[in-house]
Design a protein around this motif. Structure first.
Motif: not given
Length: 275
Positions: A74-87, A130-138, A192-194
């Motif tokens: 990713v670092e080799a491909d991008l200069d900037v990253l707007d969002g990171l999603v963990f799914a 920039p935003v990190v979206l972590n799809l977890a279980g809060p 996200p629930l079900f």
């Protein structure tokens, strides 16, 4: 045009978010391990006229080497990253160890998010919002961190492992701005629930059949479920870290969001990575 990296981006909610972003003109790097699903993702991107803005990055995110290889690409491909999603996640009915000797769910569903999130902070901070979206279980099912046995060598069950990973991710979110004071990054924990995905496929019978039947009756379609997630990434809360359950804000109170526990988990995780 914004640029997003999505782990687990070739299946379920991750794929749904990726296609949503591509359809509106953004760029997406989908990180996953299955080449067939990667080809299917790229084929769908092409049908959207977005093949030039989509990339499948193959990586085994259950291993530390795979996590860091993905970061390097990713670092080799991008200069900037707007969002990171963990799914990325996968239910493991039986205990398995990764090549690093770590319990599989702990490594894939928590440790990969720790490593990739912290190591891509530099790219994220170059973005305007920039935003990190972590799809977890809060706000979801209960569970706890087994501080004396985080690799669950005793008393393993798939549910125990999954719930521990969710609690770890809650604390990962709480601890993120504490590790990066002054960062522009907004960290969003989202339950996200079900949702109608393939998550039930690895479940043992009869749980698999029951879950799939309930999904037909009660679960949201992926296309609908991703809309509030994308909205949060477009216009994140002002707070450094926030938590939501299907779009409803949750208070960051109680033991699941304890800052001291977050610091403890951060230290434990570094010990594991350096061990």
């Amino acid at each position: 045009m914004r640029t997003y990296v999505i782990t687990g981006g070739t299946d379920g909610i991750g794929k749904g978010l990726g296609l949503h972003f591509l359809s509106r003109g953004d760029r997406v790097i989908a990180v996953a391990s299955n080449p067939a699903k990667g080809r299917a993702f790229m084929a769908e991107a092409e049908r959207l006229g977005a093949a030039g803005r989509a990339r499948f990055l193959r990586a085994d995110l259950s291993t530390v080497a795979g996590m860091r290889s993905a970061v390097a690409e990713v670092e080799a491909d991008l200069d900037v990253l707007d969002g990171l999603v963990f799914a990325t996640q996968r239910f493991q009915a039986r205990r398995e160890e990764t090549a690093d000797g770590l319990e599989y769910t702990f490594a894939l569903s928590y440790l990969s998010r720790f490593v990739i999130g912290h190591e891509l902070t530099g790219l994220l901070d170059r973005a305007a919002a920039p935003v990190v979206l972590n799809l977890a279980g809060p706000g979801g099912l209960p569970g706890r961190i087994h501080w004396d046995d985080p690799q669950l060598r005793r008393g393993y069950s798939g549910k125990t492992a999954a719930m521990q990973a969710s609690r770890c991710n809650d604390l990962l979110g709480v601890g993120f701005p504490r590790s990066h004071p002054g960062t522009k990054i907004r960290y969003v924990l989202y339950n996200p629930l079900f949702v109608k995905t393939g998550m039930a496929d690895p479940l043992p019978q009869p749980m698999r059949a029951v879950t799939k039947t309930l999904a037909l009756l009660l679960a949201q379609r992926v296309e609908r479920a991703v809309v509030p997630m994308a909205a949060l990434m477009d216009d994140p809360p002002a707070e450094p870290v926030s938590a939501f359950r299907r779009g409803k804000p949750l208070p960051l109170t109680g033991k699941d969001f304890d800052p001291e526990a977050a610091d403890r988990l951060h230290r434990l995780t570094l010990e594991i990575l350096n061990g």
